[in-house]
Design an enzyme around this catalytic site. Structure first.
Site, PDB file in Angstrom:
ATOM      1  N   ASN A 127       5.903  13.693  -4.675  1.00 40.60           N
ATOM      2  CA  ASN A 127       4.804  12.983  -5.346  1.00 40.60           C
ATOM      3  C   ASN A 127       3.445  13.537  -4.957  1.00 40.60           C
ATOM      4  O   ASN A 127       2.481  13.404  -5.703  1.00 40.60           O
ATOM      5  CB  ASN A 127       4.874  11.498  -4.979  1.00 40.60           C
ATOM      6  CG  ASN A 127       3.623  10.727  -5.385  1.00 40.60           C
ATOM      7  OD1 ASN A 127       3.345  10.579  -6.572  1.00 40.60           O
ATOM      8  ND2 ASN A 127       2.846  10.262  -4.401  1.00 40.60           N
ATOM      9  N   GLN A 178       0.204   5.209 -10.216  1.00 42.05           N
ATOM     10  CA  GLN A 178       0.798   6.498 -10.584  1.00 42.05           C
ATOM     11  C   GLN A 178      -0.189   7.652 -10.704  1.00 42.05           C
ATOM     12  O   GLN A 178       0.219   8.807 -10.750  1.00 42.05           O
ATOM     13  CB  GLN A 178       1.599   6.327 -11.875  1.00 42.05           C
ATOM     14  CG  GLN A 178       2.742   5.325 -11.631  1.00 42.05           C
ATOM     15  CD  GLN A 178       3.721   5.206 -12.753  1.00 42.05           C
ATOM     16  OE1 GLN A 178       3.339   5.320 -13.922  1.00 42.05           O
ATOM     17  NE2 GLN A 178       4.974   4.957 -12.429  1.00 42.05           N
ATOM     18  N   ASP A 187      -2.386  13.679  -4.914  1.00 43.06           N
ATOM     19  CA  ASP A 187      -1.374  13.236  -5.861  1.00 43.06           C
ATOM     20  C   ASP A 187      -1.066  14.305  -6.908  1.00 43.06           C
ATOM     21  O   ASP A 187      -1.911  14.620  -7.755  1.00 43.06           O
ATOM     22  CB  ASP A 187      -1.880  11.956  -6.554  1.00 43.06           C
ATOM     23  CG  ASP A 187      -0.774  11.217  -7.245  1.00 43.06           C
ATOM     24  OD1 ASP A 187       0.218  10.884  -6.573  1.00 43.06           O
ATOM     25  OD2 ASP A 187      -0.897  10.980  -8.476  1.00 43.06           O
ATOM     26  N   ASP A 217      11.240  10.418  -2.642  1.00 44.92           N
ATOM     27  CA  ASP A 217      10.230   9.633  -1.940  1.00 44.92           C
ATOM     28  C   ASP A 217       9.125   9.205  -2.917  1.00 44.92           C
ATOM     29  O   ASP A 217       8.707   9.987  -3.767  1.00 44.92           O
ATOM     30  CB  ASP A 217       9.628  10.516  -0.826  1.00 44.92           C
ATOM     31  CG  ASP A 217       8.547   9.812  -0.034  1.00 44.92           C
ATOM     32  OD1 ASP A 217       8.864   8.839   0.667  1.00 44.92           O
ATOM     33  OD2 ASP A 217       7.369  10.229  -0.130  1.00 44.92           O
ATOM     34  N   HIS A 221       5.414   6.139  -7.582  1.00 43.13           N
ATOM     35  CA  HIS A 221       4.074   6.705  -7.781  1.00 43.13           C
ATOM     36  C   HIS A 221       4.064   7.869  -8.770  1.00 43.13           C
ATOM     37  O   HIS A 221       3.037   8.517  -8.960  1.00 43.13           O
ATOM     38  CB  HIS A 221       3.481   7.087  -6.424  1.00 43.13           C
ATOM     39  CG  HIS A 221       3.405   5.881  -5.531  1.00 43.13           C
ATOM     40  ND1 HIS A 221       2.373   4.974  -5.624  1.00 43.13           N
ATOM     41  CD2 HIS A 221       4.266   5.383  -4.612  1.00 43.13           C
ATOM     42  CE1 HIS A 221       2.593   3.984  -4.766  1.00 43.13           C
ATOM     43  NE2 HIS A 221       3.737   4.200  -4.147  1.00 43.13           N
ATOM     44  N   GLU A 243      13.188   5.962  -4.292  1.00 42.98           N
ATOM     45  CA  GLU A 243      12.486   4.916  -3.552  1.00 42.98           C
ATOM     46  C   GLU A 243      11.457   4.273  -4.467  1.00 42.98           C
ATOM     47  O   GLU A 243      10.396   4.840  -4.735  1.00 42.98           O
ATOM     48  CB  GLU A 243      11.781   5.492  -2.321  1.00 42.98           C
ATOM     49  CG  GLU A 243      11.214   4.393  -1.440  1.00 42.98           C
ATOM     50  CD  GLU A 243       9.827   4.657  -0.885  1.00 42.98           C
ATOM     51  OE1 GLU A 243       9.384   3.910  -0.012  1.00 42.98           O
ATOM     52  OE2 GLU A 243       9.161   5.611  -1.359  1.00 42.98           O
TER      53      GLU A 243
HETATM   54  C1  AAO Z   1      -0.441   8.529   7.146  1.00 39.11           C
HETATM   55  C2  AAO Z   1      -1.401   7.510   7.737  1.00 39.11           C
HETATM   56  C3  AAO Z   1      -2.435   7.094   6.701  1.00 39.11           C
HETATM   57  C4  AAO Z   1      -3.170   8.330   6.154  1.00 39.11           C
HETATM   58  C5  AAO Z   1      -2.135   9.291   5.579  1.00 39.11           C
HETATM   59  C6  AAO Z   1      -2.743  10.575   5.072  1.00 39.11           C
HETATM   60  O1  AAO Z   1      -0.665   6.372   8.176  1.00 39.11           O
HETATM   61  O2  AAO Z   1      -3.375   6.231   7.330  1.00 39.11           O
HETATM   62  O3  AAO Z   1      -4.055   7.933   5.129  1.00 39.11           O
HETATM   63  O4  AAO Z   1      -1.172   9.627   6.596  1.00 39.11           O
HETATM   64  O5  AAO Z   1      -3.263  11.300   6.120  1.00 39.11           O
HETATM   65  C7  AAO Z   1       4.549   7.707   5.586  1.00 39.11           C
HETATM   66  C8  AAO Z   1       3.858   6.676   6.462  1.00 39.11           C
HETATM   67  C9  AAO Z   1       2.354   6.636   6.219  1.00 39.11           C
HETATM   68  C10 AAO Z   1       1.765   8.028   6.312  1.00 39.11           C
HETATM   69  C11 AAO Z   1       2.442   8.862   5.247  1.00 39.11           C
HETATM   70  C12 AAO Z   1       1.921  10.301   5.193  1.00 39.11           C
HETATM   71  O6  AAO Z   1       4.411   5.413   6.208  1.00 39.11           O
HETATM   72  O7  AAO Z   1       1.776   5.811   7.229  1.00 39.11           O
HETATM   73  O8  AAO Z   1       0.363   7.953   6.081  1.00 39.11           O
HETATM   74  O9  AAO Z   1       3.858   8.947   5.575  1.00 39.11           O
HETATM   75  O10 AAO Z   1       2.074  10.925   6.416  1.00 39.11           O
HETATM   76  C13 AAO Z   1       4.153   2.243  -0.489  1.00 39.11           C
HETATM   77  C14 AAO Z   1       4.870   3.267  -1.370  1.00 39.11           C
HETATM   78  C15 AAO Z   1       6.127   3.814  -0.725  1.00 39.11           C
HETATM   79  C16 AAO Z   1       5.871   4.276   0.707  1.00 39.11           C
HETATM   80  C17 AAO Z   1       5.279   3.090   1.479  1.00 39.11           C
HETATM   81  C18 AAO Z   1       4.989   3.467   2.929  1.00 39.11           C
HETATM   82  O11 AAO Z   1       5.168   2.678  -2.623  1.00 39.11           O
HETATM   83  O12 AAO Z   1       6.554   4.917  -1.503  1.00 39.11           O
HETATM   84  O13 AAO Z   1       4.047   2.696   0.849  1.00 39.11           O
HETATM   85  N1  AAO Z   1       7.091   4.797   1.330  1.00 39.11           N
HETATM   86  C19 AAO Z   1       7.370   6.265   1.377  1.00 39.11           C
HETATM   87  C20 AAO Z   1       7.982   6.680   2.715  1.00 39.11           C
HETATM   88  C21 AAO Z   1       6.930   6.560   3.800  1.00 39.11           C
HETATM   89  C22 AAO Z   1       5.834   7.601   3.547  1.00 39.11           C
HETATM   90  C23 AAO Z   1       5.518   7.757   2.114  1.00 39.11           C
HETATM   91  C24 AAO Z   1       6.210   7.126   1.103  1.00 39.11           C
HETATM   92  C25 AAO Z   1       4.541   8.803   1.758  1.00 39.11           C
HETATM   93  O14 AAO Z   1       9.128   5.926   2.956  1.00 39.11           O
HETATM   94  O15 AAO Z   1       7.463   6.710   5.089  1.00 39.11           O
HETATM   95  O16 AAO Z   1       4.641   7.214   4.259  1.00 39.11           O
HETATM   96  O17 AAO Z   1       5.282  10.020   1.632  1.00 39.11           O
HETATM   97  C26 AAO Z   1       3.929  -2.973  -1.385  1.00 39.11           C
HETATM   98  C27 AAO Z   1       4.256  -2.047  -2.546  1.00 39.11           C
HETATM   99  C28 AAO Z   1       4.961  -0.805  -2.061  1.00 39.11           C
HETATM  100  C29 AAO Z   1       4.137  -0.128  -0.991  1.00 39.11           C
HETATM  101  C30 AAO Z   1       3.906  -1.136   0.168  1.00 39.11           C
HETATM  102  C31 AAO Z   1       3.105  -0.539   1.317  1.00 39.11           C
HETATM  103  O18 AAO Z   1       5.167  -3.484  -0.888  1.00 39.11           O
HETATM  104  O19 AAO Z   1       5.065  -2.717  -3.472  1.00 39.11           O
HETATM  105  O20 AAO Z   1       5.140   0.098  -3.151  1.00 39.11           O
HETATM  106  O21 AAO Z   1       4.875   1.002  -0.484  1.00 39.11           O
HETATM  107  O22 AAO Z   1       3.233  -2.283  -0.347  1.00 39.11           O
HETATM  108  O23 AAO Z   1       1.826  -0.318   0.934  1.00 39.11           O
HETATM  109  C32 AAO Z   1       6.375  -7.058   0.972  1.00 39.11           C
HETATM  110  C33 AAO Z   1       5.420  -7.177  -0.190  1.00 39.11           C
HETATM  111  C34 AAO Z   1       5.354  -5.888  -1.008  1.00 39.11           C
HETATM  112  C35 AAO Z   1       5.103  -4.717  -0.128  1.00 39.11           C
HETATM  113  C36 AAO Z   1       6.180  -4.682   0.942  1.00 39.11           C
HETATM  114  C37 AAO Z   1       5.991  -3.523   1.926  1.00 39.11           C
HETATM  115  O24 AAO Z   1       7.706  -7.100   0.526  1.00 39.11           O
HETATM  116  O25 AAO Z   1       5.865  -8.216  -1.036  1.00 39.11           O
HETATM  117  O26 AAO Z   1       4.301  -6.005  -1.941  1.00 39.11           O
HETATM  118  O27 AAO Z   1       6.169  -5.886   1.702  1.00 39.11           O
HETATM  119  O28 AAO Z   1       7.250  -3.111   2.379  1.00 39.11           O
END
Ligand code: AAO
Length: 485
Positions: A127, A178, A187, A217, A221, A243
Site C-alpha cells: 500500500n 484510500q 501512499d 497488509d 487502504h 488485512e
Molecule cells: C510508525 C510509527 C508512526 C509513524 C510511522 C511512519 O508508529 O508514528 O508515523 O511509523 O514513520 C506498523 C505499526 C505502526 C508503524 C507502521 C510503519 O503499527 O505503528 O508506524 O508499521 O512502520 C490501521 C490500518 C491497518 C494497520 C493498523 C496498524 O487500517 O492496516 O492501522 N495495520 C497494518 C499492520 C501494522 C502496520 C501497518 C498496517 C502499516 O498490521 O503493523 O503498522 O504497514 C481503526 C480502523 C483500522 C485502523 C485502526 C488503527 O480500528 O478501523 O483500519 O488500522 O483504527 O488506527 C477498535 C475500533 C476500530 C479500530 C480498532 C483498532 O476495534 O473499533 O475502529 O480498535 O484495532
C-alpha cells in the site's frame, strides 16, 4: 478471482483426505505415533519477527510434526533501518533482504518448510513505502528520499490527498482511507499501471522463491478494484489473505475484498473474549453466523495478531488460562481458517526483537517453562505460543475433526461441550471450580488420551464420557489419540 485458502481448489491442496485416513489407521496405536498425524489441516501460525533460518528450523522440528499447515512471516522486503519492529512495514525497495534474513535464506526456508509440509505466506506491504520525511538508506543499502525510490518509484507514483498533512484523519471518509497516508506512510497510487507492475514483479519474485501466497497488509487502504487487479495478475492458485480491519460505521468493509481472496476476521478475536469471560457461553455456538463475520470459507480467525497484541484489544500471553482457553475455543470451532500467533515478550509497544551486533534479528529459540500460561516472561524472550502444549494439542484435534459438523452441543453457566461428528469431543470449563459431568460424545467406546492434560479417559459402550475437568481448562479427545492399553 483468486483462489482463497479455503476455496475448493485450495482446500483440495491443503486438506488431504489421506491425512485423516492416516490418523484413523493409527487409531489402535499409541501416543508415540502422534508425530505421524496429519499435517494437512488448515491451521497456520504467525511467526512474528522470526528470522528465516529460525522459521526453517521450526518447520522441521515442530511445525510439520505438530500439524501446522502454513506460516505467516513478517514482511521480507528491504526496509528502513531502526530498532523498532515496525521498520518491517516501511519498504525501501523490493529486494528480499531484511534484518530477518537474506534472499538465499528466505528461499532455503521456503524449501525446508515445504519439505516439512508447511507452506509459507509472506506479508506483502504494497500500500505504501516509508513514512520518512528525510532521505535515508535502507537495510540493504538502497538510497531513498521522500516520494523517490530510485529505479522503482518517482513522485508521480504516489497519492497526495487533500488533508493538510496528506494523512488519514477520519476513517468514516472512504476517500481519506484510500487516498491519504496511513500514519504518514507514502501512499502508492495503486491505480497506476507502473505501480501495479512494480508490485506485481515483487509478488511474482516471491512466488518464484516458492511462497504459497500473501497477507495483503493494509488492504483497506487500497481500493478493492486495485487489489483485485494486482492479485488478478498472479497465478490462480495464489493464496490471498487480506488485512481489512472490520469497524462498525466505516464505509469500507472486508466484504468489499472477498473477490480477491480471504480476509482476516477481526470480529472473531473481539467476540471470543467475552465468551471466555462472563457473557453467555452458549453464544459460542452462534459465532461466525452473524453479518459481522465474513463467510467461514473466506475468513482467517485469530485470537490476536501483532497489532492487537499491542493495542489492548485482544487476549495475549499475559492473560494466562483465559488466553489458552481462547485459543482452544478458536481451534475447536469449525469457523474459518485459524492462525495461532507467536511472538516475543515486550513491555514497550515499539520494541523490536533482539538483534545482534550486525542489526539482524537473532534466531528465535523456544525454551518453554513448565506452565507457559502462568510464566513470568522476560522482555525479548520468545513466547512460542504455538508450542504451548494445549495449543499445539488442539492443532491436531482440529486436523482430526476436519470438516465434521458440531454434534451433541451442551452448555451450562460456565461450561460447554460438543463433538465433531464421530471424530473428536471437547469439554471447556471457564469457571475456577472443577466440573464433574457426564456427556454423550458420539465417539466409539474406548480409552482415549485427554490431549490437554495427558490423562486417560474412558468412553463407555454407549458413547458416554464421565469425567472431571479442572477449573479454567478443557478436556479434549479425538480418534487420533487412543490411549494405550
Ligand atoms: C510508525 C510509527 C508512526 C509513524 C510511522 C511512519 O508508529 O508514528 O508515523 O511509523 O514513520 C506498523 C505499526 C505502526 C508503524 C507502521 C510503519 O503499527 O505503528 O508506524 O508499521 O512502520 C490501521 C490500518 C491497518 C494497520 C493498523 C496498524 O487500517 O492496516 O492501522 N495495520 C497494518 C499492520 C501494522 C502496520 C501497518 C498496517 C502499516 O498490521 O503493523 O503498522 O504497514 C481503526 C480502523 C483500522 C485502523 C485502526 C488503527 O480500528 O478501523 O483500519 O488500522 O483504527 O488506527 C477498535 C475500533 C476500530 C479500530 C480498532 C483498532 O476495534 O473499533 O475502529 O480498535 O484495532
Amino acid at each position: 478471482m483468486k483462489s482463497a485458502v479455503t476455496s475448493p481448489r485450495a482446500r483440495t491442496a491443503w486438506v488431504s483426505a489421506t491425512a485423516l485416513a492416516l490418523v484413523l489407521a493409527g487409531c489402535g496405536s499409541s501416543s508415540e505415533n502422534e508425530t505421524e498425524q496429519p499435517r494437512d489441516g488448515n491451521v497456520g501460525v504467525q511467526l512474528f519477527q522470526w528470522s528465516w533460518e529460525a522459521i526453517a528450523a521450526e518447520c522441521e522440528a515442530e511445525l510439520g510434526p505438530a500439524g501446522y499447515s502454513w506460516v505467516l512471516t513478517s514482511p521480507p522486503q528491504e526496509h528502513i533501518v531502526g530498532d523498532q519492529w515496525w521498520t518491517s512495514y516501511q519498504p525501501v525497495s523490493y529486494q528480499v533482504e531484511s534484518r530477518l534474513g537474506t534472499r538465499e535464506q528466505f528461499a532455503a526456508m521456503v524449501e525446508t518448510c515445504d519439505s516439512a509440509g508447511v507452506k509459507i505466506i509472506a506479508d506483502a506491504v504494497i500500500n505504501h513505502m516509508t513514512g520518512q520525511d528525510s532521505p535515508g538508506v535502507g537495510w540493504a543499502g538502497s538510497e531513498y528520499e521522500p516520494y523517490r525510490y530510485p529505479g522503482i518509484y518517482e513522485p508521480e507514483d504516489f497519492h497526495y490527498c487533500d488533508t493538510p498533512d496528506h494523512d488519514i484523519h477520519v476513517y468514516s471518509d472512504a476517500y481519506q482511507v484510500q487516498f491519504c497516508e496511513l500514519v504518514n506512510l507514502s501512499d502508492l497510487a495503486t491505480e497506476s499501471p507502473h505501480v501495479r507492475e512494480q508490485i506485481g514483479a515483487y509478488l511474482d519474485d516471491l512466488l518464484s522463491l516458492g511462497v504459497a501466497g500473501f497477507r495483503i497488509d493494509a488492504a483497506k487502504h487500497m481500493p478493492a478494484e486495485d487489489v483485485a487487479a494486482i492479485v488478478g495478475a498472479l497465478p490462480e492458485d495464489t493464496v490471498i489473505m487480506q488485512e481489512v480491519i472490520r469497524s462498525a460505521g466505516e464505509p469500507i468493509q472486508p466484504e468489499d475484498y472477498l473477490d480477491s481472496g480471504d480476509v482476516f476476521e477481526f470480529t472473531w478475536g473481539r467476540e471470543i473474549q467475552p465468551i471466555v469471560g462472563r457473557s453467555s457461553i452458549r453464544m459460542y455456538f452462534k459465532m461466525g453466523e452473524t453479518s459481522i463475520y465474513a463467510p467461514s470459507e473466506q475468513a482467517i480467525s485469530f485470537v490476536e495478531n501483532h497489532d492487537t497484541e499491542r493495542n489492548g484489544e485482544a487476549f495475549t500471553y499475559h492473560d494466562g488460562a483465559s488466553y489458552v482457553l481462547a485459543n482452544i475455543l478458536t481451534l475447536a470451532h469449525p469457523y474459518g481458517t485459524p492462525v495461532v500467533y507467536s511472538g516475543y515478550a515486550f513491555s514497550e509497544r515499539d520494541t523490536g526483537a533482539i538483534t545482534g551486533a550486525d542489526g539482524a534479528v537473532v534466531d528465535a529459540e523456544c525454551e518453554l517453562p513448565d506452565d507457559p500460561a502462568s510464566a513470568a516472561w522476560v522482555d525479548g524472550q520468545w513466547v512460542c505460543q504455538h508450542r504451548w502444549p494445549a495449543i499445539s494439542a488442539m492443532v491436531q484435534w482440529r486436523n482430526v475433526a476436519g470438516d465434521a459438523p458440531i454434534v451433541h452441543e451442551w452448555d451450562d453457566r460456565d461450561a460447554l461441550a460438543f463433538g465433531r461428528a464421530d471424530r473428536a469431543f471437547i469439554v471447556v470449563n471457564r469457571s475456577d471450580e472443577p466440573l464433574t459431568g457426564s456427556w454423550e460424545t458420539g465417539l466409539a467406546a474406548g480409552s482415549y488420551r485427554d490431549v490437554i492434560s495427558g490423562a486417560t479417559v474412558e468412553i463407555s459402550g454407549d458413547g458416554t464420557l464421565e469425567a472431571t475437568v479442572a477449573g479454567g481448562t478443557a478436556l479434549a479427545v479425538h480418534v487420533g489419540a487412543i490411549a494405550q492399553d
